[in-house]
Design an enzyme around this catalytic site. Structure first.
Site, PDB file in Angstrom:
ATOM      1  CD  GLU A   4      -2.823  -1.456   2.913  1.00  0.00           C
ATOM      2  OE1 GLU A   4      -3.477   0.065   2.488  1.00  0.00           O
ATOM      3  OE2 GLU A   4      -2.750  -1.265   3.067  1.00  0.00           O
ATOM      4  CG  HIS A  17      -6.982  -8.483   4.727  1.00  0.00           C
ATOM      5  ND1 HIS A  17      -7.957  -8.704   4.420  1.00  0.00           N
ATOM      6  CD2 HIS A  17      -6.804  -7.007   5.033  1.00  0.00           C
ATOM      7  CE1 HIS A  17      -8.787  -7.721   5.404  1.00  0.00           C
ATOM      8  NE2 HIS A  17      -7.658  -6.482   5.301  1.00  0.00           N
TER       9      HIS A  17
HETATM   10  C1  BG6 Z   1      -7.702  -2.890   5.814  1.00  0.00           C
HETATM   11  C2  BG6 Z   1      -6.606  -2.405   6.919  1.00  0.00           C
HETATM   12  O1  BG6 Z   1      -8.819  -4.339   6.369  1.00  0.00           O
HETATM   13  O2  BG6 Z   1      -7.465  -2.726   4.454  1.00  0.00           O
HETATM   14  C3  BG6 Z   1      -6.305  -0.801   6.439  1.00  0.00           C
HETATM   15  O3  BG6 Z   1      -7.344  -2.560   7.738  1.00  0.00           O
HETATM   16  C4  BG6 Z   1      -5.528  -2.154   4.906  1.00  0.00           C
HETATM   17  O4  BG6 Z   1      -4.956  -0.781   7.086  1.00  0.00           O
HETATM   18  C5  BG6 Z   1      -7.159  -1.747   3.955  1.00  0.00           C
HETATM   19  O5  BG6 Z   1      -5.585   0.020   4.027  1.00  0.00           O
HETATM   20  C6  BG6 Z   1      -6.565  -2.746   2.473  1.00  0.00           C
HETATM   21  O6  BG6 Z   1      -8.057  -3.197   1.795  1.00  0.00           O
HETATM   22  P1  BG6 Z   1      -7.604  -2.844   0.089  1.00  0.00           P
HETATM   23  O7  BG6 Z   1      -8.563  -3.465  -0.730  1.00  0.00           O
HETATM   24  O8  BG6 Z   1      -7.384  -1.479   0.036  1.00  0.00           O
HETATM   25  O9  BG6 Z   1      -6.337  -3.433  -0.129  1.00  0.00           O
END
Ligand code: BG6
Length: 512
Positions: free
Chosen positions: A237, A261
């Site tokens: 990210e 995740h």
């Molecule tokens: C969330 C986390 O579960 O997922 C965040 O708490 C993170 O910190 C986010 O930024 C990322 O999700 P995505 O869908 O943008 O990859």
């Protein structure tokens, strides 16, 4: 690129949910504004909501139905993935209601019961309820206990009405607290009434992993440690912790991304074929994988795990501060914003083959990807002038986001040469092929909760095995101060130590 529209009609794709009332606890919060309301609106636009669907926002702030609708209107306009049409939005807003209450106050629940029964009578929602807990995890048990006490949760299997509870992660903060939470929840709810959201499971590309693996037999025979050299999973990210300093100081990246995740991605890419598409059959196979991951002892934590915290740096040309300078973060914080780990699965398919995972905030690119690299063909048929083998290992890349798709890399003859090879990509991109915008994860998950399909939600044991794996690492990291080589500049790919994790085994992180 061939552009074939989806040959299925929408009605082939989707079942129809029953009428129900969705009650959102934490209706004034960020998640409701940015994700939940836009998702429900898009379900409505796509014709996936029953005409007798009603949504009630539950929160403490003093609001009327009208002011709540106005607030939701603004956030739908701002965050909806599809264009907002005034007429459709107006119809949608008529189904929204606001219930002003304090979730700690028992009276609020008895009055809520009456309130919801009135809505049942008005909209034919048949007593069916979904409670979405978009609140601090420390409040889950208070809410569930009160809902149970006031008969808002029906847990007799022969009840013709349904009541379901959707909860957001984190489900606990380590193994013991996760076990406690699970046991407490099960006092009031059956497991099939609990919908633990891991929004990664709602992403189309994540759902496609099982389809890719189990509907294309050409890959099944090579999906093992004989043919695959290593698997790498990256969740990168560019954002930092945004305004979530308080949360991040208690969570850290391991709890925030890896426990949930990343472990979901890992189990989908490595699990065995389930006996059916029954939610439990699929989740049983995921659990078997999580259960067979080699547990980390002290020595393995040192050898196979790396952490990092971002310092100031540049993201897309903009200067950004270091983690310790973020709001609500201690200036001596020891919390990790980056982690890399080597994982081994101890079963016959994967024994001895490394899986490298990494995730981090403030990395150069937003990108979630799974790279499966096959063993290098060592035959020397194709060599360059220096006698060096010039074919490259085959790989399959699952691009979870962005540029959603799958690409397969293989070697091709370079025109006009006889022995010079060029690695080329066969590339599938969702948007080119299906031409449709991919729905947001929350749309699919809320829709599945209305259908009563738990496939894309984490079962208690999945979450527990994952906690069990990472808890020793959490404990170790919590009590060891970050060293100088455990900091990385914002806008770089984490620490040098994480590169060494692979270099020590003569491998490298795949460029994403
Ligand atoms: C969330 C986390 O579960 O997922 C965040 O708490 C993170 O910190 C986010 O930024 C990322 O999700 P995505 O869908 O943008 O990859």
């Amino acid at each position: 690129m061939l552009n074939v529209k989806n040959p299925l009609k929408d009605e082939d794709l989707l079942a129809s949910p029953e009428p129900c009332i969705l009650v959102i606890y934490g209706a004034s919060g960020d998640l409701t504004h940015k994700k939940l309301m836009p998702a429900i609106y898009n379900l409505s636009v796509d014709g996936q909501l029953q005409p007798n669907f009603v949504c009630v926002g539950f929160a403490r702030r003093d609001k009327t139905n009208e002011s709540f609708r106005e607030e939701m209107k603004l956030c739908i306009e701002k965050f909806s993935r599809s264009d907002v049409h005034e007429y459709e939005l107006a119809l949608f807003l008529e189904r929204l209601f606001y219930y002003n209450g304090d979730f700690q106050d028992s009276n609020a629940y008895s009055e809520l019961d009456v309130y919801l029964k009135n809505l049942d009578a008005q909209f034919g929602t048949k007593g069916n309820r979904i409670f979405y807990l978009s609140v601090q995890p420390s409040s889950y048990l208070t809410i569930i206990e009160n809902l149970t006490l006031h008969n808002l949760i029906y847990n007799k299997e022969d009840d013709r009405r349904f009541s379901r509870v959707i909860i957001e992660k984190p489900f606990g903060k380590d193994y013991d607290s996760a076990v406690y939470l699970k046991n407490q929840l099960l006092k009031s709810l059956r497991e099939d009434q609990i919908y633990r959201i891991d929004h990664y499971l709602g992403k189309e590309t994540v759902q496609n992993i099982l389809i890719f693996r189990f509907s294309n037999p050409i890959f099944e025979n090579i999906w093992n440690n004989n043919c695959i050299d290593n698997i790498q999973i990256t969740v990168a990210e560019t954002i930092g912790i945004e305004e979530r300093g308080n949360f991040y100081e208690k969570a850290g990246l391991l709890r925030d991304i890896i426990q949930n995740h990343l472990m979901q991605l890992l189990s989908l890419i490595t699990m065995e074929q389930p006996t059916s598409l029954d939610p439990n059959a699929i989740r049983d196979e995921k659990v078997k994988i999580l259960e067979s991951i080699l547990p980390y002892n002290e020595e393995m934590i040192d050898k196979w795990t790396r952490r990092g915290q971002y310092k100031d740096g540049f993201i897309e040309g903009e200067s950004v501060c270091g983690y310790r300078d973020e709001n609500n973060v201690s200036s001596t914080s020891n919390v990790e914003t980056f982690a890399a780990m080597r994982i081994e699965i101890n079963n016959s398919r994967w024994h001895g083959m490394p899986i490298y995972i990494r995730a981090g905030k403030r990395l150069p690119k937003r990108c979630t990807e799974i790279a499966v690299t096959f063993k290098h063909n060592k035959n020397n048929l194709f060599t360059n002038k220096k006698g060096k083998n010039c074919n490259e290992p085959n790989s399959i890349i699952f691009r979870i986001q962005p540029n959603e798709g799958i690409s397969i890399k293989f070697n091709s003859k370079t025109p006009r040469s006889s022995k010079i090879l060029t690695p080329v990509n066969m590339d599938f991109q969702y948007d080119n092929y299906f031409g449709k915008e991919i729905p947001e994860a929350y749309e699919r998950l809320i829709y599945d909760a209305m259908l009563g399909d738990t496939t894309l939600f984490a079962r208690a044991d999945e979450s527990l095995y994952s906690w069990k794996l990472i808890t020793p690492i959490l404990n170790k990291w919590a009590f060891t101060t970050l060293k100088e080589n455990e900091f990385y500049r914002a806008g770089t790919w984490g620490t040098k130590e994480s590169d060494l994790l692979l270099e020590n085994e003569s491998r490298q992180w795949k460029r994403v």
